[in-house]
Write an enzyme that holds these catalytic residues in place. Structure first.
Site, PDB file in Angstrom:
ATOM      1  CB  SER A   1      49.784 -12.160 -29.677  1.00  0.00           C
ATOM      2  OG  SER A   1      50.888 -12.389 -28.826  1.00  0.00           O
TER       3      SER A   1
ATOM      4  CG  LEU B   1      28.528  -9.352 -29.874  1.00  0.00           C
ATOM      5  CD1 LEU B   1      28.932  -7.949 -30.302  1.00  0.00           C
ATOM      6  CD2 LEU B   1      28.804  -9.572 -28.390  1.00  0.00           C
TER       7      LEU B   1
ATOM      8  CG  ASP C   1      48.520  -5.014 -21.489  1.00  0.00           C
ATOM      9  OD1 ASP C   1      48.997  -6.099 -21.117  1.00  0.00           O
ATOM     10  OD2 ASP C   1      49.205  -3.982 -21.627  1.00  0.00           O
ATOM     11  N   GLY C   2      47.159  -6.406 -18.910  1.00  0.00           N
ATOM     12  CA  GLY C   2      47.321  -6.129 -17.490  1.00  0.00           C
ATOM     13  C   GLY C   2      46.971  -7.253 -16.544  1.00  0.00           C
TER      14      GLY C   2
ATOM     15  CG  HIS D   1      46.321 -15.189 -17.597  1.00  0.00           C
ATOM     16  ND1 HIS D   1      46.506 -14.044 -18.336  1.00  0.00           N
ATOM     17  CD2 HIS D   1      47.553 -15.738 -17.427  1.00  0.00           C
ATOM     18  CE1 HIS D   1      47.798 -13.906 -18.608  1.00  0.00           C
ATOM     19  NE2 HIS D   1      48.451 -14.918 -18.062  1.00  0.00           N
TER      20      HIS D   1
END
Length: 259
Positions: A73, A139, A28-29, A45
């Site tokens: 989202s 990972l 976020d941010g 972004h």
């Protein structure tokens, strides 16, 4: 997403204190970072992708098994069309520019979220990222795209209802495990640590079911400024937490055992 590779090949894997197996990130941010510098939101972004590269590198370095990132989202579609298009363009650039580096570093890509009604090009990119890295054993980078936790739980409930109506499942057999098996994350461990940047203190429809016993950490830095040092500090903070899963604290358990 931005230009350049994600990882430096051959980076050593450290053995940190009580490293979480699964870290999830609410990145976020970006917009506030850009606004504070008089830059367009797109630049925030783009710089956020650079922060993601650093964090993937750090996750490998610290021995994290799963790194889940909230990339887009279901609510993000309501943003201005030009911002949505810029986010999709960054996704396209990220996969095109960085997939080879992920492959070279044994990173497996998984995507969670609804793929219904996605444009064929976007759906194809997500599938390409998954299929080309499916055999990797390092990972697991989990990309939450077009994802919403409430929608995910509702889809699991529909699947259970359909099985019950068809006679394949008795209603009394529906329990927490039955729901968990029908979530997008069915074969993954729940997150041990969820980090949200920018100082906001909410989950914003992210992994609501899976977060039941996760440690939550809200950090004040905006996502483009999130660094390896910030990730290491989060790991250190996690190591200090006493995870009880509804049981006794460690000191209480020791006292009870001694008595």
């Amino acid at each position: 997403m931005g230009d350049g590779g994600i990882l430096e090949l051959g980076a050593p894997v450290l053995a940190p204190r009580a490293a979480p197996r699964h870290v999830a990130l609410i990145m976020d941010g970006n917009g506030r970072w850009a606004a504070a510098r008089g830059l367009p939101r797109f630049e925030g972004h783009r710089r956020g992708v650079d922060a993601l590269r650093k964090t993937v590198r750090a996750a490998i370095e610290f021995g994290v098994d799963y790194l889940t990132v909230y990339s887009f989202s279901v609510e993000n579609w309501s943003r201005p069309p030009e911002e949505v298009q810029s986010l999709l363009a960054l996704l396209h650039r990220f996969i095109r520019n960085d997939l080879a580096e992920l492959q070279a570093n044994n990173v497996r890509v998984r995507v969670i979220g609804s793929r219904e009604d996605l444009a064929a090009e976007i759906a194809g990119l997500l599938l390409e990222a998954e299929q080309s890295t499916a055999a990797n054993t390092g990972l697991t980078l989990v990309v939450a795209f077009n994802y919403g936790a409430r929608q995910e739980i509702a889809a699991a409930a529909r699947a259970l209802a359909e099985e019950a109506v068809a006679g394949r499942l008795r209603p009394q057999d529906i329990d927490a495990e039955a729901i968990a098996r029908r979530l997008d994350t069915a074969d993954m461990p729940d997150p041990d640590l969820i980090i949200r940047t920018s100082g906001e203190q909410r989950l914003s429809n992210f992994m609501l079911w899976q977060a039941a016993y996760a440690e939550l950490l809200f950090v004040p830095v905006h996502w483009p400024d999130f660094s390896r040092a910030d990730f290491e500090a989060a790991i250190d903070e996690y190591a200090q937490r006493d995870r009880r899963f509804g049981g006794l604290a460690t000191a209480d358990r020791r006292a009870k055992t001694a008595s």
